[in-house]
Write a protein that holds these residues in place. Sequence first.
Motif, short mmCIF file in Angstrom:
data_model
loop_
_atom_site.label_atom_id
_atom_site.label_comp_id
_atom_site.label_asym_id
_atom_site.label_seq_id
_atom_site.Cartn_x
_atom_site.Cartn_y
_atom_site.Cartn_z
N SER A 271 1.09 -1.21 -0.07
CA SER A 271 0.00 -0.16 -0.08
C SER A 271 0.96 1.34 -0.41
N LEU A 272 1.72 1.39 0.57
CA LEU A 272 2.83 1.92 0.91
C LEU A 272 3.77 2.56 -1.08
N PHE A 273 3.51 1.77 -1.63
CA PHE A 273 3.86 1.48 -2.58
C PHE A 273 3.30 0.79 -3.93
N SER A 274 2.09 2.22 -4.04
CA SER A 274 1.37 2.40 -5.06
C SER A 274 0.53 3.07 -6.21
N GLY A 275 1.78 3.45 -6.48
CA GLY A 275 1.72 4.95 -7.14
C GLY A 275 1.69 5.07 -8.61
N ASP A 276 2.12 5.92 -8.99
CA ASP A 276 2.69 6.17 -10.56
C ASP A 276 4.18 7.24 -10.25
N PHE B 253 11.91 -4.97 -11.18
CA PHE B 253 11.49 -3.57 -10.70
C PHE B 253 10.14 -4.18 -9.88
N ASN B 254 9.61 -4.06 -10.52
CA ASN B 254 7.97 -5.12 -10.34
C ASN B 254 7.72 -6.15 -9.62
N LYS B 255 8.77 -7.07 -9.58
CA LYS B 255 9.14 -8.56 -9.02
C LYS B 255 8.80 -7.47 -7.72
N LEU B 256 9.61 -6.71 -6.55
CA LEU B 256 9.92 -6.64 -6.00
C LEU B 256 8.38 -4.93 -5.45
N TYR B 257 8.08 -4.19 -6.31
CA TYR B 257 7.05 -3.20 -6.07
C TYR B 257 6.26 -3.46 -7.11
N ALA C 186 10.65 14.23 -6.35
CA ALA C 186 10.52 13.51 -5.76
C ALA C 186 11.77 13.23 -4.39
N GLN C 187 11.51 14.37 -3.26
CA GLN C 187 12.52 14.21 -2.48
C GLN C 187 12.00 13.56 -1.78
N SER C 188 10.61 13.64 -1.28
CA SER C 188 9.48 13.00 -0.46
C SER C 188 8.64 11.42 -0.81
N ASN C 189 9.57 11.05 -1.89
CA ASN C 189 8.66 10.12 -2.55
C ASN C 189 9.01 8.60 -2.69
N ASN C 190 8.60 7.89 -1.77
CA ASN C 190 9.27 6.46 -1.43
C ASN C 190 9.24 5.57 -2.29
N GLU C 191 8.78 5.29 -3.67
CA GLU C 191 8.72 4.53 -4.61
C GLU C 191 9.47 5.37 -5.18
N ALA C 192 9.65 6.44 -6.02
CA ALA C 192 11.23 6.89 -6.40
C ALA C 192 12.33 6.32 -6.09
N SER C 193 12.85 6.92 -4.76
CA SER C 193 13.85 6.30 -3.85
C SER C 193 14.51 5.29 -3.90
N ALA C 194 13.19 4.23 -3.68
CA ALA C 194 13.32 2.76 -4.36
C ALA C 194 13.46 2.39 -5.91
#
Length: 249
Positions: A15-20, A40-44, A219-227
Motif C-alpha cells: 500500500s505504501l508503494f502503489s502509485g505512479d 523492479f515490479n517483482k519487488l514493487y 521526488a524528494q519525499s517520494n518513497n517509490e521514486a527513491s526505491a
Amino acid sequence: MLKKVVLSSALLVSSLFSGDINIAVAANVSYAIDDLKKEFNKLYPNTNVKVTLGSSGKLTAQIKNGAPYDLFMAANMKYPQALYKDDLAVTRPLVYAQGSLAYLSKKALNFSKGIELVKDKSFRKIAIANPKTAPYGTASVEAMKNAKVYKDIEKKLIYAESISQTVTYALTAADVGFIAKSSLFSDKMSKYKQGVNWYSVDTKLYTPINQGIVLLKKAQSNNEASAFYSFILSKKAKKIFEEFGYLVP
C-alpha cells in the motif's frame, strides 16, 4: 499468527508503494528499460513506472522548464551534474552504467579497417546522434577526431535527434552509423551479426561514457521514486545492464 503478521506487513508495504513515478530516460537505455521495470515490479508490483525517452540534452531542458519527472537517467554525467548544481536534483549524480559505441550497417562491411572504414568513398551518408544534445553523438565525434578521420567525412554526417533514432538512420538512410552498443542486444536486432553488420568502436578513441542518475527535487519525499533509484544502483539492475552490453562500475 506469524503468517498473518507477514501477510499484513506485505500488504502494508504494497500500500505504501502503489502509485505512479515518472522517469526521464536517455534514449540509449530504451532497450534495457523494460527488463529493468519488470525486475523492479517483482519487488514493487503496484508501482507504475512511467518512462519518457529522449536525448539527455532535451530531457534536461524539460526538467529545467518544470517537467514533472521524479528521476533522471542520463547518458552522461554532465547533464545530471548541471541539474544538481541548479538545485533541481536532491542526490549527487552517480554512475549507474558505462555505455559504449558500435558501428552498424544493414550491409556487410569490412571492419578490419577499424574506424578508417568511414572513409570508404562509396559511403554517402554516415549517421550519428546530434552531438549538441546526445552524449553518444559527442563520443562519436570525439572518436573520429582522435582517429583523424573527421575532416574527411564531416560533410557526409547526418544527425539523429537521439541515439535510438541513429539506429533507424543507420539501417535506412545511411551507409553506416555510430550507435549505442546496447541497442544491439534487443531481440529485433538479432539478425544483425557482429563482424558482419556491426562491430565495437575502439574504446581508446573516446572518453568513457559514464551514465549518471539523479533523484529530482519533485521526488524528494517520494518513497517509490527513491526505491527505483536504489534499484537502478543494485546488483540486480547491474546484471541487466551487463546483459545489454553495458559496463557497470
